[in-house]
Design a protein around this motif. Structure first.
Motif, PDB file in Angstrom:
ATOM      1  N   ALA A  33      24.631  35.526  59.736  1.00  0.00           N
ATOM      2  CA  ALA A  33      24.977  34.453  58.796  1.00  0.00           C
ATOM      3  C   ALA A  33      25.339  35.046  57.436  1.00  0.00           C
ATOM      4  CB  ALA A  33      23.818  33.477  58.662  1.00  0.00           C
ATOM      5  N   GLY A  34      24.624  36.107  57.046  1.00  0.00           N
ATOM      6  CA  GLY A  34      24.880  36.752  55.766  1.00  0.00           C
ATOM      7  C   GLY A  34      26.253  37.394  55.726  1.00  0.00           C
ATOM      8  N   ARG A  81      28.825  36.558  57.535  1.00  0.00           N
ATOM      9  CA  ARG A  81      29.791  35.460  57.505  1.00  0.00           C
ATOM     10  C   ARG A  81      29.913  34.904  56.082  1.00  0.00           C
ATOM     11  NH1 ARG A  81      27.786  33.190  61.985  1.00  0.00           N
ATOM     12  NH2 ARG A  81      26.549  31.736  60.787  1.00  0.00           N
ATOM     13  N   ARG A  82      28.753  34.764  55.447  1.00  0.00           N
ATOM     14  CA  ARG A  82      28.698  34.245  54.087  1.00  0.00           C
ATOM     15  C   ARG A  82      29.475  35.147  53.121  1.00  0.00           C
ATOM     16  NH1 ARG A  82      25.491  31.355  50.740  1.00  0.00           N
ATOM     17  NH2 ARG A  82      25.536  32.248  48.667  1.00  0.00           N
ATOM     18  N   THR A 123      33.231  34.916  53.677  1.00  0.00           N
ATOM     19  CA  THR A 123      33.730  33.644  53.114  1.00  0.00           C
ATOM     20  C   THR A 123      33.869  33.752  51.598  1.00  0.00           C
ATOM     21  OG1 THR A 123      32.544  32.468  54.852  1.00  0.00           O
ATOM     22  CG2 THR A 123      33.312  31.162  52.990  1.00  0.00           C
ATOM     23  N   GLU A 124      32.815  34.275  50.964  1.00  0.00           N
ATOM     24  CA  GLU A 124      32.848  34.357  49.499  1.00  0.00           C
ATOM     25  C   GLU A 124      33.937  35.317  49.037  1.00  0.00           C
ATOM     26  OE1 GLU A 124      28.766  34.349  47.759  1.00  0.00           O
ATOM     27  OE2 GLU A 124      29.618  32.337  47.660  1.00  0.00           O
ATOM     28  N   ILE A 133      37.177  33.495  49.207  1.00  0.00           N
ATOM     29  CA  ILE A 133      37.268  32.548  48.086  1.00  0.00           C
ATOM     30  C   ILE A 133      37.673  33.299  46.826  1.00  0.00           C
ATOM     31  CG2 ILE A 133      35.903  31.079  46.559  1.00  0.00           C
ATOM     32  CD1 ILE A 133      34.267  30.258  49.029  1.00  0.00           C
ATOM     33  N   SER A 134      37.036  34.464  46.624  1.00  0.00           N
ATOM     34  CA  SER A 134      37.314  35.263  45.438  1.00  0.00           C
ATOM     35  C   SER A 134      38.769  35.738  45.422  1.00  0.00           C
ATOM     36  CB  SER A 134      36.330  36.430  45.414  1.00  0.00           C
ATOM     37  OG  SER A 134      36.713  37.367  44.477  1.00  0.00           O
ATOM     38  N   ARG A 156      41.259  34.293  46.663  1.00  0.00           N
ATOM     39  CA  ARG A 156      42.173  33.181  46.415  1.00  0.00           C
ATOM     40  C   ARG A 156      41.986  32.566  45.030  1.00  0.00           C
ATOM     41  NH1 ARG A 156      41.568  29.420  51.290  1.00  0.00           N
ATOM     42  NH2 ARG A 156      40.016  30.896  52.027  1.00  0.00           N
ATOM     43  N   ARG A 204      29.966  41.050  50.592  1.00  0.00           N
ATOM     44  CA  ARG A 204      31.015  40.720  49.642  1.00  0.00           C
ATOM     45  C   ARG A 204      31.339  41.913  48.741  1.00  0.00           C
ATOM     46  NH1 ARG A 204      29.720  35.903  45.418  1.00  0.00           N
ATOM     47  NH2 ARG A 204      31.450  36.215  44.010  1.00  0.00           N
TER      48      ARG A 204
END
Lengths: 305, 284
Positions: free
Chosen positions: B12-13, B15-16, B19-20, B23-24, B26, B113
């Motif tokens: 999960a981490g 994946r998290r 995702t972040e 987002i960054s 974009r 990330r």
């Protein structure tokens, strides 16, 4: 045999830098109950709920939540507890559905045969009325929508016990009504136990089976809305016009008084009204009563920074 | 059950984190930050492309290792600390605590990330350097192994200190200001801006305790010819010491970071976040 309570608190005490904010609190909540914690600002509502959530260390007393001490409970316990805090503004750039899926996945290892895994994101968004916002950025949501997302995250793991701190602040009447339906549904169908704090008395009356009034760090009342009203003398207000003059009387039980009033010979009674006391009046009377007997500390805003 | 839950949290981490990172990428302001940084690297290398310190030793061969070390420091320490402090204030950290295995997933996410950002930046920098300076930049197979090894060890050492700094500061704005100054000062005393051998003796002592000096040292040994070791403090390449010092920092960080993160998360409460939110609104 009485079943084990979901929340069992005895003699809970809490202090911030020597000032008592919770003083000898006893509290028992059984499975499936919906309990509202009411009280003026600074009464200790949030502190109580944060101790039960395991986010704050108490000074004294015994606390058992789902059979464990929340200060020391592990991840399996966390998986059974849903939390909606007073304020969060995190994950603003995530998409609504994405965030719900991310958090739901954390509960997957904790599914058991009688407790299914987390809600699928789509189903849950439907349930809280955010289905249309699935792909929206979290920060683009309005205050009420944001709060509904918080509630959705709180229940995504199908908790046995749900804590809600001021869940409906910023809700419009429709959202509020839908939220109440949701809580009924959780407690009726899933036997979820709910403890919420609120400032909205009508809300407490509508969704909570039991109301606790906290004032000055003590529980000053505990019961259903009707029971609380009965505890305050003069629970009903009777008004009438007699020979052109308006009269007001209050009585705990209005029936004998009204009977006697109408039986009185030779009087002309009109505009007779009997009105039950609202929870608001009960609440104000109870808080006033507890403040007339000062306990330990002066009242006032408690900032717990 | 438990190992299953841990593995799930790590997944999960990751994946998290991804995702972040997306987002960054974009977010125009954050991408612009990286693009401008890389453009500056390109300009500096272009201006120094033909200068030599000694016959056969290009100035650029000193600059590239320093750039890589500063990037490593910036992304793993400063960047990560900023994220931790900000997310502590906005409630992300306490939200993680309210989830089962949430802190494990959260720290895995933040590491993922940071790794994504680091790998992108380092790879792009090396590509830019190779294009401007031409060829292999004087790095052979052994040099490549040293760079990779030091990147991994240095990342472990610095990310854990990123976590530590992120948990010590209370206010994102203070990390932004003081943190930036501290990073600059650290780069200077670690001989990343000007060779340590040209600085006062007391600075040299501090510099040699810093993992950054040794990370830079190891990188330089990969980019520069054997003889250029004479410019270093000890008069030669000391790779064993470099790995030992950075390794020691990594171990210290690994021991310290989880303790501090748990401690901070335990102290964080919803009402404290609300109080700070109110304070932040007052300041505006």
């Amino acid at each position: 045999m009485t079943p084990e309570p979901v929340v069992d608190v005895r003699g809970l005490r809490m202090e911030y830098s020597g000032r008592t904010v919770l003083d000898d609190i006893d509290l028992r909540i059984d499975r499936g109950e919906v309990v509202a914690l009411l009280g003026p600002n600074g009464a200790g509502k949030t502190t109580t709920i944060e101790i039960l959530e395991g986010f704050r260390q108490r000074v004294g007393g015994e606390v058992s939540v789902l059979g464990e001490n929340p200060e020391r409970a592990g991840d399996a316990w966390r998986a059974k507890v849903g939390v909606v805090l007073q304020s969060w503004r995190d994950h603003g750039r995530w998409r609504v559905g994405q965030l719900l899926q991310q958090f739901g996945a954390m509960y997957e290892p904790y599914a058991t045969s009688d407790r299914p895994g987390p809600y699928p994101a789509a189903e849950l968004l439907e349930l809280v009325g955010l289905a249309a916002h699935r792909d929206a950025q979290v920060r683009s949501l309005s205050g009420g929508q944001r709060r509904r997302l918080d509630v959705a995250i709180g229940i995504v793991g199908r908790p046995e016990l749900l804590f809600l701190d001021e869940p409906t602040s910023g809700f419009d009447p429709v959202a509020r009504h839908e939220f109440h339906e949701l809580i009924h549904r959780l407690s009726d169908f899933d036997e979820t136990t709910v403890l919420l704090t609120t400032h909205d008395l009508a809300e407490a009356e509508k969704i909570a089976g039991r109301i606790l009034i906290l004032d000055g760090g003590r529980i000053v009342a505990n019961g259903s809305a009707a029971e609380l009203a009965g505890e305050v003398a003069g629970a009903s207000e009777i008004t009438w016009r007699e020979d052109g003059v308006r009269h007001v009387h209050s009585a705990a039980d209005p029936v004998p008084f009204v009977r006697e009033l109408l039986d009185r010979p030779g009087t002309d009674i009109t505009e007779l009204q009997v009105r039950a006391q609202t929870l608001e009046e009960t609440y104000l009377a109870m808080v006033a009563r507890s403040e007339a007997v000062p306990v330990g500390d002066p009242q006032g805003e408690v900032q717990t920074a | 059950m438990n190992t299953n839950a841990n593995a799930n949290a790590v997944r999960a981490g990751i994946r998290r984190g991804i995702t972040e990172h997306w987002i960054s990428l974009r977010t125009p302001s954050e991408t612009a930050f990286m693009v401008i940084g890389l453009a500056i690297v390109g300009v500096v290398l272009w201006l120094n492309r033909d200068t030599e310190i000694a016959p056969g030793v290009a100035v650029a061969s000193f600059i590239v290792p320093s750039i890589l070390t500063i990037q490593l420091l910036f992304i793993t320490c400063y960047g990560l600390a900023t994220v931790v402090v900000t997310e502590r204030e906005d409630g992300t950290l306490i939200r993680s605590r309210s989830l089962p295995n949430g802190l494990r997933a959260y720290s895995t996410g933040i590491l993922t990330r940071t790794m994504c950002e680091l790998i992108e930046t380092i790879v792009l920098t090396i590509v830019i350097a190779a294009v401007i300076l031409g060829g292999s930049l004087g790095v052979d197979g052994a040099g490549l192994a040293v760079i990779a090894g030091m990147l991994i060890l240095g990342t472990i050492a610095l990310t854990t200190f990123g976590f530590v700094i992120g948990t010590v500061f209370r206010n994102p704005r203070s990390v932004g200001g003081w943190g930036f100054l501290a990073v600059g000062a650290l780069a200077l005393v670690s001989g990343l801006i000007q060779p340590l051998s040209t600085m006062p003796a007391w600075v040299q002592v501090i510099g040699q305790g810093s993992p950054l000096y040794w990370i830079g040292h190891a990188f330089r040994s990969a980019f520069l010819p054997e003889g250029a070791g004479a410019f270093e403090l000890g008069g030669g390449w000391q790779l064993a010491i470099a790995f030992a010092v950075v390794g020691a920092w990594a171990v210290a960080g690994i021991l310290l970071a989880p303790v501090l993160l748990r401690r901070v998360a335990r102290r964080e409460t919803g009402s404290a976040i609300e109080a700070r939110r109110q304070a932040a609104l007052q300041r505006v």
